[in-house]
Motif scaffolding. Structure first.
Motif, PDB file in Angstrom:
ATOM      1  N   ILE A 151       0.825  -1.217   0.000  1.00 34.01           N
ATOM      2  CA  ILE A 151       0.000   0.000   0.000  1.00 34.01           C
ATOM      3  C   ILE A 151       0.861   1.269   0.000  1.00 34.01           C
ATOM      4  N   ALA A 152       2.131   1.138  -0.381  1.00 30.92           N
ATOM      5  CA  ALA A 152       3.051   2.274  -0.372  1.00 30.92           C
ATOM      6  C   ALA A 152       2.670   3.363  -1.382  1.00 30.92           C
ATOM      7  N   ASP A 153       1.886   3.019  -2.402  1.00 37.40           N
ATOM      8  CA  ASP A 153       1.500   4.016  -3.416  1.00 37.40           C
ATOM      9  C   ASP A 153       0.418   4.981  -2.934  1.00 37.40           C
ATOM     10  N   TRP A 154      -0.204   4.684  -1.801  1.00 42.89           N
ATOM     11  CA  TRP A 154      -1.292   5.524  -1.302  1.00 42.89           C
ATOM     12  C   TRP A 154      -0.754   6.769  -0.613  1.00 42.89           C
ATOM     13  N   LYS A 155      -1.382   7.905  -0.892  1.00 39.55           N
ATOM     14  CA  LYS A 155      -1.098   9.172  -0.205  1.00 39.55           C
ATOM     15  C   LYS A 155      -2.236   9.420   0.779  1.00 39.55           C
ATOM     16  N   TYR A 156      -1.888   9.982   1.935  1.00 40.22           N
ATOM     17  CA  TYR A 156      -2.880  10.195   2.988  1.00 40.22           C
ATOM     18  C   TYR A 156      -2.894  11.655   3.399  1.00 40.22           C
ATOM     19  N   LEU A 157      -4.095  12.194   3.562  1.00 43.82           N
ATOM     20  CA  LEU A 157      -4.291  13.564   4.040  1.00 43.82           C
ATOM     21  C   LEU A 157      -5.355  13.532   5.114  1.00 43.82           C
ATOM     22  N   PHE A 158      -5.064  14.121   6.255  1.00 44.80           N
ATOM     23  CA  PHE A 158      -6.014  14.217   7.359  1.00 44.80           C
ATOM     24  C   PHE A 158      -6.413  15.674   7.516  1.00 44.80           C
ATOM     25  N   ILE A 159      -7.705  15.936   7.584  1.00 42.51           N
ATOM     26  CA  ILE A 159      -8.215  17.289   7.763  1.00 42.51           C
ATOM     27  C   ILE A 159      -9.153  17.282   8.967  1.00 42.51           C
ATOM     28  N   SER A 160      -9.003  18.275   9.830  1.00 42.07           N
ATOM     29  CA  SER A 160      -9.852  18.390  11.005  1.00 42.07           C
ATOM     30  C   SER A 160     -10.329  19.829  11.104  1.00 42.07           C
ATOM     31  N   SER A 161     -11.608  19.997  11.443  1.00 43.70           N
ATOM     32  CA  SER A 161     -12.113  21.361  11.614  1.00 43.70           C
ATOM     33  C   SER A 161     -13.037  21.439  12.816  1.00 43.70           C
TER      34      SER A 161
END
Length: 119
Positions: A109-119
């Protein structure tokens, strides 16, 4: 507070993917979402001429979009999972693993990019 988990990848398509019909893309997305314990609410797919497929499933937790580029032997996937009433990060990670296995016949799963957003 709303937390949002975004995963995206461009995965190599296994030879199996080339034999899938449009409905198969939807079924793969739905099955993976259900195994990840996410709630499927709706679906839509379109086959492009002469080639290519786009498929989207709507989840109670948000959505998954997939685009198959046969001329490039690639599949792009965008996963957006929100934390509503509980943390859904592990479910999102499970979904990335399941889709990687189905599409690339790989555990990587190394090709996956991850972004976490919190508001």
């Amino acid at each position: 507070m709303i937390n949002s988990h975004h995963f995206s990848a461009i995965l190599p398509a296994s030879q199996t993917v080339f034999s899938w019909e449009t409905a198969d893309f939807i079924q793969i997305l739905k099955n993976a979402a259900q195994k990840a314990e996410l709630t499927v609410m709706g679906e839509l797919a379109f086959a492009f001429q002469p080639q290519g497929v786009s498929a989207v499933i709507l989840l109670a937790e948000s959505h998954v979009a997939l685009h198959f580029w046969p001329e490039e032997a690639k599949v792009t996937i965008d996963i957006h999972i929100c934390d509503h009433q509980k943390d859904n990060l592990e479910k999102a990670i499970t979904l990335t693993k399941l889709l990687t296995r189905e599409i690339s016949e790989s555990e990587n799963i190394a090709d996956w990019k991850y972004l976490f957003i919190s508001s």
